[in-house]
Scaffold this motif. Structure first.
Motif, PDB file in Angstrom:
ATOM      1  N   ARG A 155       1.320  -1.034  -0.429  1.00 61.94           N
ATOM      2  CA  ARG A 155       0.167  -0.065   0.064  1.00 61.94           C
ATOM      3  C   ARG A 155       0.491   1.713  -0.117  1.00 61.94           C
ATOM      4  NH1 ARG A 155      -2.876  -0.375   4.263  1.00 61.94           N
ATOM      5  NH2 ARG A 155      -1.553   0.966   6.398  1.00 61.94           N
ATOM      6  N   GLU A 156       1.776   1.025   1.041  1.00 59.64           N
ATOM      7  CA  GLU A 156       3.198   2.211   0.697  1.00 59.64           C
ATOM      8  C   GLU A 156       3.616   2.972  -0.797  1.00 59.64           C
ATOM      9  OE1 GLU A 156       4.692   2.385   5.364  1.00 59.64           O
ATOM     10  OE2 GLU A 156       5.698   1.313   3.650  1.00 59.64           O
ATOM     11  N   GLY A 157       4.157   1.124  -1.362  1.00 62.93           N
ATOM     12  CA  GLY A 157       4.292   1.712  -2.164  1.00 62.93           C
ATOM     13  C   GLY A 157       3.465   2.517  -4.236  1.00 62.93           C
ATOM     14  N   ILE A 158       1.967   1.515  -3.388  1.00 57.56           N
ATOM     15  CA  ILE A 158       0.676   2.505  -4.230  1.00 57.56           C
ATOM     16  C   ILE A 158       0.474   3.987  -4.534  1.00 57.56           C
ATOM     17  CG2 ILE A 158      -1.460   1.966  -4.925  1.00 57.56           C
ATOM     18  CD1 ILE A 158      -1.298  -0.975  -4.670  1.00 57.56           C
ATOM     19  N   ASP A 159       0.500   4.230  -2.711  1.00 56.82           N
ATOM     20  CA  ASP A 159       0.545   5.893  -2.255  1.00 56.82           C
ATOM     21  C   ASP A 159       1.606   6.535  -2.619  1.00 56.82           C
ATOM     22  OD1 ASP A 159      -2.073   4.836  -0.870  1.00 56.82           O
ATOM     23  OD2 ASP A 159      -0.968   4.521   0.633  1.00 56.82           O
ATOM     24  N   VAL A 160       2.591   6.334  -2.481  1.00 56.42           N
ATOM     25  CA  VAL A 160       3.967   7.085  -3.177  1.00 56.42           C
ATOM     26  C   VAL A 160       3.450   7.155  -4.576  1.00 56.42           C
ATOM     27  CG1 VAL A 160       6.517   7.325  -4.256  1.00 56.42           C
ATOM     28  CG2 VAL A 160       5.294   6.805  -1.647  1.00 56.42           C
ATOM     29  N   VAL A 161       2.891   6.360  -5.326  1.00 55.70           N
ATOM     30  CA  VAL A 161       3.047   6.755  -7.048  1.00 55.70           C
ATOM     31  C   VAL A 161       1.355   7.362  -7.355  1.00 55.70           C
ATOM     32  CG1 VAL A 161       2.139   5.600  -9.036  1.00 55.70           C
ATOM     33  CG2 VAL A 161       3.648   4.856  -7.444  1.00 55.70           C
ATOM     34  N   ARG A 162       1.147   6.791  -6.221  1.00 54.96           N
ATOM     35  CA  ARG A 162      -1.060   7.603  -6.376  1.00 54.96           C
ATOM     36  C   ARG A 162       0.104   9.656  -5.875  1.00 54.96           C
ATOM     37  NH1 ARG A 162      -4.992   7.955  -2.551  1.00 54.96           N
ATOM     38  NH2 ARG A 162      -4.049   6.926  -1.390  1.00 54.96           N
ATOM     39  N   HIS A 163       0.634  10.085  -4.664  1.00 53.79           N
ATOM     40  CA  HIS A 163       0.149  11.083  -4.476  1.00 53.79           C
ATOM     41  C   HIS A 163       1.756  11.844  -5.022  1.00 53.79           C
ATOM     42  CE1 HIS A 163      -1.575   9.423  -0.478  1.00 53.79           C
ATOM     43  NE2 HIS A 163      -2.626  10.277  -0.933  1.00 53.79           N
ATOM     44  N   HIS A 164       2.515  11.830  -5.600  1.00 48.89           N
ATOM     45  CA  HIS A 164       3.634  11.705  -6.641  1.00 48.89           C
ATOM     46  C   HIS A 164       2.587  12.745  -7.364  1.00 48.89           C
ATOM     47  CE1 HIS A 164       7.099  13.128  -8.268  1.00 48.89           C
ATOM     48  NE2 HIS A 164       8.163  13.043  -7.402  1.00 48.89           N
ATOM     49  N   PRO A 165       2.708  14.054  -7.421  1.00 43.21           N
ATOM     50  CA  PRO A 165       2.286  14.609  -8.589  1.00 43.21           C
ATOM     51  C   PRO A 165       3.173  14.182  -9.962  1.00 43.21           C
ATOM     52  CG  PRO A 165       3.054  15.986  -8.136  1.00 43.21           C
ATOM     53  CD  PRO A 165       3.995  15.006  -7.334  1.00 43.21           C
ATOM     54  N   ILE A 166       4.161  14.093 -10.452  1.00 48.71           N
ATOM     55  CA  ILE A 166       5.073  13.554 -11.627  1.00 48.71           C
ATOM     56  C   ILE A 166       4.551  11.693 -11.786  1.00 48.71           C
ATOM     57  CG2 ILE A 166       7.109  13.478 -13.019  1.00 48.71           C
ATOM     58  CD1 ILE A 166       7.875  16.053 -11.684  1.00 48.71           C
ATOM     59  N   LEU A 167       5.617  11.143 -10.614  1.00 46.69           N
ATOM     60  CA  LEU A 167       5.196   9.883 -11.145  1.00 46.69           C
ATOM     61  C   LEU A 167       2.984   9.110 -11.261  1.00 46.69           C
ATOM     62  CD1 LEU A 167       7.323   8.411  -8.384  1.00 46.69           C
ATOM     63  CD2 LEU A 167       7.449   8.744 -10.591  1.00 46.69           C
ATOM     64  N   ARG A 168       2.647   9.902 -10.505  1.00 46.38           N
ATOM     65  CA  ARG A 168       1.058   9.573 -11.024  1.00 46.38           C
ATOM     66  C   ARG A 168       0.609  10.147 -12.408  1.00 46.38           C
ATOM     67  NH1 ARG A 168      -0.726  13.111  -7.586  1.00 46.38           N
ATOM     68  NH2 ARG A 168      -2.082  14.817  -8.889  1.00 46.38           N
ATOM     69  N   TRP A 169       0.864  10.967 -12.664  1.00 42.42           N
ATOM     70  CA  TRP A 169       0.784  11.134 -14.397  1.00 42.42           C
ATOM     71  C   TRP A 169       1.723  10.150 -15.154  1.00 42.42           C
ATOM     72  CZ3 TRP A 169      -2.945  14.463 -15.869  1.00 42.42           C
ATOM     73  CH2 TRP A 169      -3.512  15.307 -14.935  1.00 42.42           C
ATOM     74  N   CYS A 170       3.040  10.400 -14.936  1.00 45.30           N
ATOM     75  CA  CYS A 170       3.270   9.197 -16.032  1.00 45.30           C
ATOM     76  C   CYS A 170       2.729   7.969 -15.907  1.00 45.30           C
ATOM     77  CB  CYS A 170       5.067   9.358 -15.271  1.00 45.30           C
ATOM     78  SG  CYS A 170       6.274  10.501 -15.599  1.00 45.30           S
ATOM     79  N   THR A 171       2.848   7.604 -14.715  1.00 38.17           N
ATOM     80  CA  THR A 171       1.685   6.186 -14.490  1.00 38.17           C
ATOM     81  C   THR A 171       0.715   6.492 -15.763  1.00 38.17           C
ATOM     82  OG1 THR A 171       3.104   5.856 -12.781  1.00 38.17           O
ATOM     83  CG2 THR A 171       1.507   3.965 -12.967  1.00 38.17           C
ATOM     84  N   ALA A 172      -0.110   6.842 -15.532  1.00 36.41           N
ATOM     85  CA  ALA A 172      -1.051   7.140 -16.169  1.00 36.41           C
ATOM     86  C   ALA A 172      -1.393   7.142 -17.559  1.00 36.41           C
ATOM     87  CB  ALA A 172      -2.493   8.757 -15.284  1.00 36.41           C
ATOM     88  N   ALA A 173      -0.029   8.142 -18.647  1.00 37.28           N
ATOM     89  CA  ALA A 173       0.254   8.277 -19.084  1.00 37.28           C
ATOM     90  C   ALA A 173       0.513   7.119 -20.225  1.00 37.28           C
ATOM     91  CB  ALA A 173       1.333   9.514 -19.341  1.00 37.28           C
ATOM     92  N   ALA A 174       1.661   5.794 -19.097  1.00 37.73           N
ATOM     93  CA  ALA A 174       1.922   5.089 -20.084  1.00 37.73           C
ATOM     94  C   ALA A 174       1.216   3.783 -19.718  1.00 37.73           C
ATOM     95  CB  ALA A 174       3.211   4.539 -19.013  1.00 37.73           C
ATOM     96  N   ALA A 175      -0.200   4.045 -19.380  1.00 35.00           N
ATOM     97  CA  ALA A 175      -0.632   2.638 -19.410  1.00 35.00           C
ATOM     98  C   ALA A 175      -2.069   3.454 -20.180  1.00 35.00           C
ATOM     99  CB  ALA A 175      -1.595   3.009 -17.585  1.00 35.00           C
ATOM    100  N   LEU A 176      -2.146   4.019 -20.692  1.00 34.99           N
ATOM    101  CA  LEU A 176      -3.183   4.555 -21.367  1.00 34.99           C
ATOM    102  C   LEU A 176      -2.617   4.387 -22.875  1.00 34.99           C
ATOM    103  CD1 LEU A 176      -4.658   8.808 -21.090  1.00 34.99           C
ATOM    104  CD2 LEU A 176      -5.846   6.169 -21.937  1.00 34.99           C
ATOM    105  N   ALA A 177      -0.990   5.493 -23.414  1.00 37.78           N
ATOM    106  CA  ALA A 177      -0.253   4.343 -24.608  1.00 37.78           C
ATOM    107  C   ALA A 177      -0.034   3.149 -24.443  1.00 37.78           C
ATOM    108  CB  ALA A 177       1.626   4.797 -24.018  1.00 37.78           C
TER     109      ALA A 177
END
Length: 447
Positions: free
Chosen positions: A218-240
């Protein structure tokens, strides 16, 4: 990460050269198996289309099943022993195929088992590798290191399938798989000679007990979810990945059935696209230094949409069509390694060692889950809109990833070490907060 001008090449560092060599060998061997394993199933064991689909799914399924848990476990132990063990197990599992073939006992269920074991070990190796690399060479040169690794991967994807086809013609598919087993064995031996790393800490120096596995995940997920750049990069990678996978589901059918090209012409188009990926990986450092990391990422994510829109416009079998389609594929694949190298390097820079396994696993799990969904979506679109319509819709959908990054904080980032500085400045905060609380503040990145 700043420019590396004035520094000697990483290839002059013995440890990196050894790691790069072993990784390149295993990547090339993987491409051999990528072709030889399904051919073993279809040609030798007469697998049905359904069985072939299961075989392909078993190579990626372990990431969805085990990725998050593996990431949490890797943040509790040394990574180098995991690299060695994963390569050794992959070598043994793949070696069974030529042995069973020689004994005339090879079967489809055995291929299923080997594919699943190799896929599981690949999860362990990939996540451990991304976490081990920063500890071996240091974070300031991660961009250069990841770029060199990406060039090797792209070149293996260009050369490997063709070499596999030639070798299978001379030998047989099971014997070609034996070559991949040897490459993993050599990689395992090479990693043995690399320096040992230390186990990440979670607060043992303060007497804290290790958190539960679910808390760690859960901590790993929260880091990605709360970090403004990691969150957007992960969403962009999933869409791509979603739209790229949807397009790849009909890519060959479109070129052969709609456009009317033959297998030789299609092979040429694929090869030129692979060259585009190699060139992109070679130029990623220069582009990020010249234009800035954020603008380069936004542009890189737009290139697949541009390329595939051009591809969707080709008609009729001719030399001109082949040239246009090859150019389109070059443009589409040029941007992908630029995104991969930059984002992976950024993630390794801003994430403390104690969280690298979990953050890498979280990003990979969410991004790769889109691949399976994209394949299903591509098949559904192909049945309703036709092959050309699917190509065009997937191309347009690919622009969404670029738009996400354009409206994210990443757009204003020039150098990735800006976020690294933010982490350093906040390192003196209270020692009694959880990893997630620390990261939500110290890795906030540009606002």
């Amino acid at each position: 990460m700043t420019a590396t001008a004035g520094k000697s090449s990483l290839f002059r560092q013995g440890n990196f050269l050894l790691l790069w060599t072993s990784r390149s060998m295993s990547l090339f061997g993987t491409q051999l198996t990528y072709v030889a394993l399904p051919l073993t199933a279809v040609v030798i064991l007469h697998a049905s289309p359904f069985q072939s689909g299961i075989l392909g799914a078993l190579t990626t399924l372990p990431f969805l099943l085990f990725g998050l848990g593996v990431g949490a476990l890797l943040d509790r132990r040394k990574r180098r022993p995991v690299l060695i063990a994963a390569d050794a197990v992959r070598a043994v599992a793949l070696a069974w195929i030529p042995i069973a073939y020689g004994l005339d006992v090879l079967s489809i269920p055995q291929l299923f088992a080997v594919a699943f074991v190799v896929g599981t070990m690949s999860v362990l190796f990939d996540l451990a590798f991304q976490s081990y690399l920063p500890t071996m060479i240091g974070r300031p040169r991660l961009m250069e290191a990841n770029a060199k690794m990406q060039v090797s991967e792209s070149m293996a994807e260009v050369v490997g399938p063709g070499a596999a086809g030639a070798l299978i013609g001379l030998l047989s598919a099971p014997l070609v798989i034996a070559a991949d087993a040897v490459s993993y064995l050599l990689s395992s031996v090479a990693v043995l000679k690399l320096p040992a790393d230390e186990s990440p800490t979670w607060g043992q120096e303060r007497g804290d007990a290790a958190p539960s596995l679910w808390t760690s995940i859960r901590e790993g997920i929260d880091v990605v979810r709360h970090h403004p750049i990691l969150r957007w990069c992960t969403a962009a990678a999933a869409l791509a990945n979603l739209f790229e996978s949807a397009l790849l589901a009909v890519f060959f059918l479109f070129l052969i059935r709609n456009v009317g090209l033959g297998s030789t012409e299609v092979g040429l188009i694929v090869a030129v696209g692979g060259v585009g990926a190699v060139v992109g990986a070679m130029f990623v450092e220069r582009l990020t230094r010249l234009l800035g990391a954020g603008p380069v990422l936004v542009a890189a994510m737009a290139l697949p949409g541009v390329g595939y829109l051009i591809l969707g416009s080709v008609h009729g079998a001719s030399a001109w069509t082949v040239g246009v389609a090859a150019t389109a594929n070059f443009i589409a694949l040029f941007g992908l390694p630029i995104f991969n190298v930059t984002v992976i390097s950024f993630r390794q820079v801003v994430t403390p060692d104690r969280l690298l396994g979990r953050v890498n696993a979280t990003v990979r799990t969410f991004a790769w889950s889109a691949l399976s969904l994209g394949s299903l979506m591509g098949g559904a679109l192909g049945s309703t809109l036709g092959l050309r319509g699917t190509v065009l819709v997937s191309a347009c959908g690919g622009f969404l990833a670029s738009l996400l990054l354009f409206f994210s904080p990443l757009r204003s980032v020039r150098q990735l070490n800006e976020a690294e500085a933010a982490d350093t400045e906040s390192s003196t905060d209270s020692a009694h907060r959880t990893d997630t609380e620390e990261l939500s503040e110290s890795l906030g990145g540009p606002r």
